[in-house]
Design a protein around this motif. Sequence first.
Motif, PDB file in Angstrom:
ATOM      1  N   HIS A  17      29.722 -44.211-110.226  1.00  0.00           N
ATOM      2  CA  HIS A  17      28.425 -43.774-109.907  1.00  0.00           C
ATOM      3  C   HIS A  17      27.860 -45.200-109.393  1.00  0.00           C
ATOM      4  N   THR A  78      27.515 -39.372-123.574  1.00  0.00           N
ATOM      5  CA  THR A  78      28.102 -39.121-122.271  1.00  0.00           C
ATOM      6  C   THR A  78      27.727 -39.921-121.271  1.00  0.00           C
ATOM      7  N   THR A  82      29.350 -43.076-119.431  1.00  0.00           N
ATOM      8  CA  THR A  82      29.105 -43.002-117.792  1.00  0.00           C
ATOM      9  C   THR A  82      28.245 -43.922-117.076  1.00  0.00           C
ATOM     10  N   HIS A  89      25.913 -36.865-114.808  1.00  0.00           N
ATOM     11  CA  HIS A  89      27.196 -36.437-115.152  1.00  0.00           C
ATOM     12  C   HIS A  89      27.459 -34.766-115.711  1.00  0.00           C
ATOM     13  N   THR A 116      34.603 -41.679-116.470  1.00  0.00           N
ATOM     14  CA  THR A 116      33.843 -42.682-117.490  1.00  0.00           C
ATOM     15  C   THR A 116      34.160 -43.846-117.042  1.00  0.00           C
TER      16      THR A 116
END
Length: 417
Positions: A17, A78, A82, A89, A116
């Motif tokens: 990301h 999460t 991430t 996400h 992840t």
Amino acid sequence: MSTTHGLTEAQSTVVLHSKSYAIPKTPTVVVCVDGFDPEYLEKGIADGLMPNCKKFVETGFHTTANVVMPSLTNPNNTSIITGVPTAVHGISGYFLDRETGKEVMVVDVSLLQGSTILAEMSKQGVRVAAVTAKDKLRRLIHHGLENGICFSSQFAAKCTLAENGIENVESWIGRPTPSQYSADLSLYVLDAGVKLLEENRADLFYLTLSDYVQHKYAPREPEADEFLAVLDERLGKLVSLGAVVAVTGDHGMSSKSNDDGSPNVLFLQDELESRFGDGCARVICPIADPFPKHHSALGSFVRVYVRQTSDIPAMIDFCKSFPQAELVLTGAEAATKFEMPLDREGDFVVVSVGNAVIGAKKAEHDLTQLGNHKLRSHGGLSEQPVPLIMSRPVRDLEAASRKAWRNFDAFDLALNW
């Protein structure tokens, strides 16, 4: 330049990301203490219960970070693995599927968008171990992991090499699978992490605990103090074994009671139906999960799905009239303000004040499960602040002091700073 695990220079980082994470050169452990309200850390240190965390604060790194909204377990875990908010996400908690009309409890990876940090590290040869108290998180944490160890203390007895990368966990730890409603559900995770580190079986660890204790016991209650002391001892053990340790929380925890100790609950669907008619809306409580006993599925954030869209403005005004409501936003406003995925949002959301929770219908929430304990819960703005601490100092304190830290910066902190 040499790197760990025989990786090449080009493989000294992973990118996810648009964020880079350095390959760990020493064992690195990120611990998520479920329900880690700053008050537990502050009072635990002040009372001499947490000497290792005191050292983290004084000679390592310490700040207060904000969690993602809603301030619940699955969205925040999460985000931690991430490094991004839920809008990126996709895991934002329990919601209503408008097409099917079914309520969706997110406990698997079907809605996860992207990879992840753990998975990307494992693809570069980093040995990853992820241990969670609650099995509802395991499938999310395990997603994309290659040749890693990933299991829950809840189902320790069921671990297999094929599924979890480890077997015979009970004999390995030296005690049976703990009750899902116990402090040992969390301590089992920490003991597994210590043992994996002692046996040099992983380079990067994610250990995420249960908030059973925090839901039942406020800071300075004996049971909370006992848990904090053991937590601190295990964190110190990880450091003594040579690990860099970063600790944060997935949300805080607040008393949700009236002055007389009774639960301060707004049963919103009952109120809406009394005003706008039966079936006028469905109130979804994202805190609902397979562990309802200690919170009766009552939290401080709800999604409201309305049958007639023309009723939305009036319903929003009606909800603002309740003293338990701190914030009422349209779904679009909430998605923008809290960086949540718009396609999962209700027509509007309601966030409660700090000492209140919001339910759907009174008949759907069994408050007798609380026993003699006051209701303590989370989900709202008041549970956004959590500690973010690390066992070593950052390399650039001035830059760190300027940064608006989030709990999902934990891996960035441990690996890059």
